[in-house]
Write a protein that holds these residues in place. Structure first.
Motif, PDB file in Angstrom:
ATOM      1  N   UNK A 200       0.848  -1.166   0.000  1.00  0.00           N
ATOM      2  CA  UNK A 200       0.000   0.000   0.000  1.00  0.00           C
ATOM      3  C   UNK A 200       0.898   1.235   0.000  1.00  0.00           C
ATOM      4  N   UNK A 201       0.780   2.040  -1.031  1.00  0.00           N
ATOM      5  CA  UNK A 201       1.662   3.196  -1.219  1.00  0.00           C
ATOM      6  C   UNK A 201       1.593   4.189  -0.060  1.00  0.00           C
ATOM      7  N   UNK A 202       0.383   4.475   0.430  1.00  0.00           N
ATOM      8  CA  UNK A 202       0.243   5.455   1.515  1.00  0.00           C
ATOM      9  C   UNK A 202       1.009   5.015   2.756  1.00  0.00           C
ATOM     10  N   UNK A 203       0.900   3.756   3.114  1.00  0.00           N
ATOM     11  CA  UNK A 203       1.606   3.244   4.294  1.00  0.00           C
ATOM     12  C   UNK A 203       3.110   3.242   4.038  1.00  0.00           C
ATOM     13  N   UNK A 204       3.523   2.892   2.828  1.00  0.00           N
ATOM     14  CA  UNK A 204       4.957   2.932   2.494  1.00  0.00           C
ATOM     15  C   UNK A 204       5.521   4.337   2.673  1.00  0.00           C
TER      16      UNK A 204
ATOM     17  N   UNK B 142      -2.935  12.695   0.529  1.00  0.00           N
ATOM     18  CA  UNK B 142      -1.483  12.704   0.243  1.00  0.00           C
ATOM     19  C   UNK B 142      -1.200  13.556  -0.979  1.00  0.00           C
ATOM     20  N   UNK B 143      -1.994  13.410  -2.011  1.00  0.00           N
ATOM     21  CA  UNK B 143      -1.775  14.195  -3.229  1.00  0.00           C
ATOM     22  C   UNK B 143      -1.867  15.687  -2.935  1.00  0.00           C
ATOM     23  N   UNK B 144      -2.788  16.062  -2.067  1.00  0.00           N
ATOM     24  CA  UNK B 144      -2.941  17.471  -1.714  1.00  0.00           C
ATOM     25  C   UNK B 144      -1.816  17.946  -0.786  1.00  0.00           C
TER      26      UNK B 144
ATOM     27  N   UNK C 235       4.900  17.875   8.734  1.00  0.00           N
ATOM     28  CA  UNK C 235       3.725  18.649   8.287  1.00  0.00           C
ATOM     29  C   UNK C 235       2.855  17.866   7.298  1.00  0.00           C
ATOM     30  N   UNK C 236       3.381  17.431   6.167  1.00  0.00           N
ATOM     31  CA  UNK C 236       2.519  16.666   5.253  1.00  0.00           C
ATOM     32  C   UNK C 236       2.151  15.295   5.821  1.00  0.00           C
ATOM     33  N   UNK C 237       3.062  14.704   6.559  1.00  0.00           N
ATOM     34  CA  UNK C 237       2.834  13.394   7.169  1.00  0.00           C
ATOM     35  C   UNK C 237       1.604  13.445   8.089  1.00  0.00           C
ATOM     36  N   UNK C 238       1.574  14.452   8.952  1.00  0.00           N
ATOM     37  CA  UNK C 238       0.470  14.589   9.898  1.00  0.00           C
ATOM     38  C   UNK C 238      -0.831  14.896   9.175  1.00  0.00           C
ATOM     39  N   UNK C 239      -0.766  15.664   8.110  1.00  0.00           N
ATOM     40  CA  UNK C 239      -1.983  15.934   7.328  1.00  0.00           C
ATOM     41  C   UNK C 239      -2.566  14.637   6.784  1.00  0.00           C
ATOM     42  N   UNK C 240      -1.715  13.782   6.247  1.00  0.00           N
ATOM     43  CA  UNK C 240      -2.193  12.506   5.702  1.00  0.00           C
ATOM     44  C   UNK C 240      -2.819  11.666   6.806  1.00  0.00           C
ATOM     45  N   UNK C 241      -2.161  11.629   7.954  1.00  0.00           N
ATOM     46  CA  UNK C 241      -2.714  10.840   9.053  1.00  0.00           C
ATOM     47  C   UNK C 241      -4.037  11.422   9.552  1.00  0.00           C
ATOM     48  N   UNK C 242      -4.032  12.716   9.851  1.00  0.00           N
ATOM     49  CA  UNK C 242      -5.181  13.302  10.517  1.00  0.00           C
ATOM     50  C   UNK C 242      -6.364  13.607   9.599  1.00  0.00           C
ATOM     51  N   UNK C 243      -6.121  13.742   8.308  1.00  0.00           N
ATOM     52  CA  UNK C 243      -7.213  14.054   7.383  1.00  0.00           C
ATOM     53  C   UNK C 243      -7.533  12.895   6.443  1.00  0.00           C
TER      54      UNK C 243
END
Length: 148
Positions: free
Chosen positions: A1-5, A136-138, A45-53
């Motif tokens: 899974x790309x997102x988890x990677x 993630x794309x955003x 910053x982007x990492x937390x956005x992916x997790x939290x949103x």
């Protein structure tokens, strides 16, 4: 899974940076610690956005207390890292506070790596993964940007 990677790769980058912070502390290099805190923030910053949103909302129905605790840890870690946003904090206790928060961050990473990520692979639907990928794309990735 790309997102988890990607999330896992970012965790690895943060763990490496944490080791450099410890080296800087040992050497009495407060400016280096502050710079590394800013680099950790740039990855998170982007990492937390992916997790939290993306990831966490999909997991919150199944694990509400665990997800709430992880988000609270995010806020605590961000608060100490942000003290270095404009340079070396004037507070002489900041280096110790930073190391304490980075220990929390390492443990936080383990909770995600060993708990949330495997659970998400077993729990999330295709539509939920697509939503994570859209976040993630955003948000982008600090790791794909040139270093400052």
């Amino acid at each position: 899974m790309r997102a988890i990677d990607e999330l896992t790769h970012e965790h690895g980058e943060v763990v490496t940076l944490i080791s450099h912070v410890r080296d800087a502390r040992r050497d009495g290099d407060a400016a280096g610690m502050a710079e590394l805190a800013r680099r950790i923030t740039a990855v998170l910053l982007p990492h937390t956005q992916v997790e939290e949103h993306g990831l966490f909302p999909a997991m919150a129905m199944e694990y509400p207390d665990h997800i709430a605790a992880l988000e609270a840890e995010h806020r605590r870690i961000e608060a100490v890292l942000s003290e270095a946003a404009d340079g070396v904090p004037a507070d002489s206790a900041w280096p110790d506070r930073l190391l304490e928060m980075l220990n929390l961050l390492r443990n936080h990473i383990l909770k995600e790596q060993d708990g949330v990520f495997p659970a998400s692979l077993a729990t999330l639907s295709t539509e939920q993964w697509e939503a994570v990928e859209a976040v993630r794309a955003e948000a982008g990735s600090a790791l794909s940007r040139p270093s400052a």
